[in-house]
Design an enzyme around this catalytic site. Structure first.
Site, short mmCIF file in Angstrom:
data_model
loop_
_atom_site.label_atom_id
_atom_site.label_comp_id
_atom_site.label_asym_id
_atom_site.label_seq_id
_atom_site.Cartn_x
_atom_site.Cartn_y
_atom_site.Cartn_z
N HIS A 92 0.84 -1.20 0.00
CA HIS A 92 0.00 0.00 0.00
C HIS A 92 0.87 1.25 0.00
CE1 HIS A 92 0.08 1.49 4.29
NE2 HIS A 92 0.51 0.27 4.52
N GLU B 112 -5.06 1.54 2.92
CA GLU B 112 -4.86 0.24 3.57
C GLU B 112 -5.80 0.05 4.76
OE1 GLU B 112 -1.72 -2.01 6.49
OE2 GLU B 112 -2.07 0.12 6.49
N ASP C 126 6.82 2.45 6.89
CA ASP C 126 5.54 1.82 6.57
C ASP C 126 4.63 2.88 5.97
OD1 ASP C 126 3.15 0.47 6.48
OD2 ASP C 126 2.97 0.19 8.65
#
Length: 407
Positions: free
Chosen positions: A360, A407, A370
């Site tokens: 994502h 996400e 992340d």
């Protein structure tokens, strides 16, 4: 009979020689023709080429471009990041396209958290703000960072004495029951880790809590007693807050099992909540610093060793109280457009069979680790596959590089 056998034996070498000569001529012709066509090395050679064709500088440039600004799903900055990925796929000769979806997302409108250390003390309000470090090059975009919140958190106000519940697991509540600690009606304080944050909130609800406050403990996210936090080290700073969704449904919770397009059928949030897909109590993420301040307000029994924080630090007690928390969270639910981006390399032998690789793109803030370490790696792979194609490589099956949104 003997004469005919001898005749046959004399003819045999002649046939065999002709066959050998023809075979040699054919082999020479094939070699010659092979020299006139593109050389295609064995698969192992392509593997070595893939590893040697580029360096990490390209991935680093992609990572810098993708994380220049905060890009929460559904925001203009997230749309810019989608356009960047699509353009990169196209520049690497992949067949690129985007698939838009209309999804329900939540954003914070109002948050507050106050702590009264005892019934006699006036409540003190937490500022719920993450510290900005001027030496951080991204600090000039700090004003674009969204206030800390949980995606799909229940809107509402709750108040009660605080109970510390460790990681908020089912077994942690069993431990508290064994200690005779009452959780019903309390505001629970849980530390991140071990289980999904949505399960932490759901377990609190099942135990009868009025609300849940989640914090990042130095033991888990601060590197322990000697850990160095950002900007001196890699660990989460004292004011850092972990955000994320508390929904138990994959994707848009109002379209369970079907695509979220503009005209699709949707179930109500009340139905989703009744089915356990969304929490029924408010929750709020706070920093490690705020979590420790709440822990200092607790009395009662001393928590077990594996419930404690860093060695030599504050001694954790479970309560309930005397610390008293008052929490308010108000979020809005908004239908927004998101973009999933794809880059396709068609397979040569089995084009209708697919190999998918993806990650994502959206982030709660800048998303350097992340998720965009993954997105930059995905774009690096796309570039290397393009270079392999220029050298004659073709995949057996169709490869689809996927860059997901929201996400």
């Amino acid at each position: 009979m003997a004469g005919s056998l001898m005749a046959a034996s004399r003819k045999a070498p002649s046939i065999s020689s002709t066959t050998i000569i023809a075979t040699v001529l054919l082999a020479v012709a094939l070699v010659f023709l092979g020299c006139l066509t593109a050389y295609r090395p064995p698969k192992s050679a392509y593997h070595a080429l893939f590893l040697s064709l580029a360096d990490n500088a390209t991935a680093s440039r992609h990572l810098h471009a993708l994380t220049r600004r905060p890009h929460v799903a559904g925001t203009p900055a997230d749309s810019e990041a989608a356009a960047y990925v699509a353009a990169a796929f196209s520049s690497y000769s992949l067949r690129a396209h985007s698939a838009p979806y209309e999804v329900l997302l939540t954003y914070p409108v109002r948050r507050s958290l106050t702590l009264a250390r005892s019934p006699q003390d006036p409540p003190v309000a937490f500022d719920l703000v993450q510290e900005v470090f001027p030496e951080d090059p991204s600090s000039r975009f700090a004003g674009e960072v969204m206030p800390t919140f949980h995606g799909f958190a229940k809107s509402g106000t709750a108040a009660g004495r605080v109970v510390y519940v460790n990681y908020g697991r089912v077994e942690d509540y069993a431990t508290l029951r064994g200690m005779g600690v009452e959780v019903n009606g309390a505001v629970v304080l849980a530390r991140y880790g071990k289980i999904f944050r949505g399960d932490i909130v759901s377990n609190a609800q099942e135990a009868g809590a009025a609300a849940a406050v989640l914090y990042s403990d130095r033991r888990d996210f601060g590197g322990g007693p000697g850990g160095k936090a950002f900007p001196e080290g890699p660990w989460l700073p004292a004011s850092g807050v972990q955000m994320g969704t508390v929904s138990h449904r994959p994707g848009d919770p109002t379209t369970p099992g079907w695509a979220s397009v503009r005209t699709c059928e949707r179930v109500s949030l009340e139905e989703v909540e009744a089915g356990g897909g969304l929490p029924g109590i408010p929750s709020l993420p706070v920093s490690g610093r705020d979590g420790e301040e709440i822990l200092r307000s607790l009395g009662g029994q001393v928590a077990a060793d594996d419930w404690q924080g860093v060695e030599g630090g504050l001694v954790y007690r479970v309560g309930p109280g005397p610390g008293f928390l008052n929490l308010t969270y108000e979020g809005n639910q908004t239908l927004v457009t998101i973009q999933n981006v794809f880059g396709v390399i068609e397979g040569e032998e089995e084009p209708d069979r697919y190999v998918l690789l993806g990650n994502h793109r959206d982030a709660w803030t800048f998303g350097a680790v992340d998720p965009n370490s993954g997105t930059s790696a995905l774009l690096e792979i796309a570039q290397r596959l393009q270079k392999l194609q220029k050298r004659g490589w073709k995949p057996r099956r169709t490869i689809i590089l996927c860059n997901w949104d929201a996400e």
